[in-house]
Design an enzyme around this catalytic site. Structure first.
Site, PDB file in Angstrom:
ATOM      1  N   GLU A 112      -3.725   7.754  -6.664  1.00 54.73           N
ATOM      2  CA  GLU A 112      -4.015   6.998  -7.674  1.00 54.73           C
ATOM      3  C   GLU A 112      -4.946   7.392  -8.695  1.00 54.73           C
ATOM      4  OE1 GLU A 112      -3.489   2.934  -6.998  1.00 54.73           O
ATOM      5  OE2 GLU A 112      -1.600   3.049  -5.790  1.00 54.73           O
ATOM      6  N   ARG A 168       0.948  -1.165   0.069  1.00 53.41           N
ATOM      7  CA  ARG A 168       0.139  -0.003  -0.017  1.00 53.41           C
ATOM      8  C   ARG A 168       0.935   1.264   0.176  1.00 53.41           C
ATOM      9  NH1 ARG A 168      -3.370  -2.675  -1.708  1.00 53.41           N
ATOM     10  NH2 ARG A 168      -5.350  -3.249  -1.099  1.00 53.41           N
ATOM     11  N   HIS A 200       0.238   0.714 -10.796  1.00 59.47           N
ATOM     12  CA  HIS A 200      -0.820  -0.372 -10.051  1.00 59.47           C
ATOM     13  C   HIS A 200      -0.965  -1.416 -10.877  1.00 59.47           C
ATOM     14  CE1 HIS A 200      -3.155  -0.679  -5.952  1.00 59.47           C
ATOM     15  NE2 HIS A 200      -2.823  -1.852  -6.498  1.00 59.47           N
TER      16      HIS A 200
END
Length: 343
Positions: free
Chosen positions: A285, A256, A304
């Site tokens: 993000e 994370r 990601h």
């Protein structure tokens, strides 16, 4: 969307289900109805009433009868709004592995079991960890640059053999990385909240408890942050911890984003206090245009996507179906979360 008022039938035994109570089962799925992976819901019993939608309004009428809620990636606001109406809820399943974006106080304090997709995406993330380490060990950026420039210039590369991979958060992702790093001859140093759980783990050369983070960092050639995001892990690797890293060490963050202090990391990278970073997760993000990470030549940046295989959504849904079969048969659920711990 599927609707049915029929009860459970004995014939469901042939499909792997043992639950035979004669009342309709209602499943709320907080997800986009056009998501192709929802086709796996057809593997549920024909008698199930399934409601799919992204808003609380889509589930409002069915909520009081819901036995089970399946949560997609951005479900917290919807689940929290529906919460007072979920009068007969018996189980919640999150299609994501991390729970920091789902948990809210009433859910945490409730006795309703919560499961997640923990471990479903670990294999791909473990591969990406090795790819990131090889990127720096073999200086692949330099190879690509020289090829593009038509320049033949030999240089020395490094081996992963004998290097220490320090893992902060030795859960599913951490262990998957260790499984793939070990054949390269790497030494695995693992830190977890309960280090006794790694007793007898042949992959781990040295175990650390939470109070030994400094020692782990100082000994690592590659430092992998794979911890879940909780109040205890937010900013766990900050300016002080980055200052303990070897100047030749590389940080990898695949868990994370906020577990690592982003501003402190940027400062360390710009000043070359550490060799580099491999990043798949971030504070914000998508990463905003013009963000400092884009311009740093000592960063390998993934949007990601390290676990976005061609089947990642299908894999998550298949895991839910497997868990449903266990639930219907009265067997223990897999990947049950410790809600108060946050994972």
């Amino acid at each position: 969307m599927w609707w049915s008022t029929a009860g459970w039938r004995q014939r469901e035994r042939g499909r792997g289900f043992m639950l035979v109570e004669m009342k309709p089962l209602t499943v709320l799925v907080i997800a986009n109805p056009v998501d192709r992976s929802l086709a796996h819901l057809e593997r549920l019993p024909d008698s199930a009433r399934i409601v799919v939608g992204l808003t609380a309004e889509a589930h409002w009428e069915a909520a009081p009868e819901a036995d089970l809620v399946v949560c997609g990636g951005t479900s917290r606001p919807v689940l929290e709004e529906l919460w007072p109406r979920l009068e007969r809820l018996r189980w919640i399943h999150a299609l994501a592995a991390g729970l920091d974006g789902l948990l809210f106080p009433a859910l945490v304090e409730s006795g309703i079991p919560l499961t997640c997709s923990r471990g479903v995406f670990a294999r791909s993330l473990g591969e990406f960890a090795v790819a990131g380490m090889l990127f720096f060990a073999k200086d692949l950026r330099r190879l690509v640059r020289q090829q593009g420039e038509g320049r033949w210039e030999q240089f020395d590369v490094e081996e992963l053999n004998g290097r220490v991979l320090g893992i902060v958060g030795y859960g599913e992702i951490g262990r998957a990385a260790a499984e793939r790093a070990k054949p390269f001859g790497m030494k695995i140093h693992a830190l977890r909240r309960n280090p006794e759980r790694s007793a007898g783990d042949g992959l781990v050369d040295r175990q650390y408890g939470p109070d030994q983070l400094d020692a782990l960092i100082g000994e690592s050639d590659y430092l992998l942050a794979a911890a879940p995001l909780t109040p205890a892990t937010r900013g766990l690797i900050g300016r002080r911890e980055l200052g303990l890293m070897k100047a030749t060490a590389v940080l990898l963050n695949l868990g994370r984003g906020p577990v690592v202090d982003e501003a402190a990391l940027i400062e360390s990278l710009k000043e070359r206090r550490i060799r580099g970073a491999v990043l798949d997760v971030f504070d914000q993000e998508p990463l905003p245009a013009g963000h400092a990470f884009y311009g740093l030549d000592n960063v390998l940046l993934s949007p990601h996507s390290a676990d976005h295989t061609a089947t990642w959504l299908d894999d998550a849904m298949s895991f839910f179906i497997e868990n449903f079969q266990r639930w219907a048969a009265g067997e223990p659920l897999k990947a049950v979360a410790d809600k108060k711990s946050g994972y």
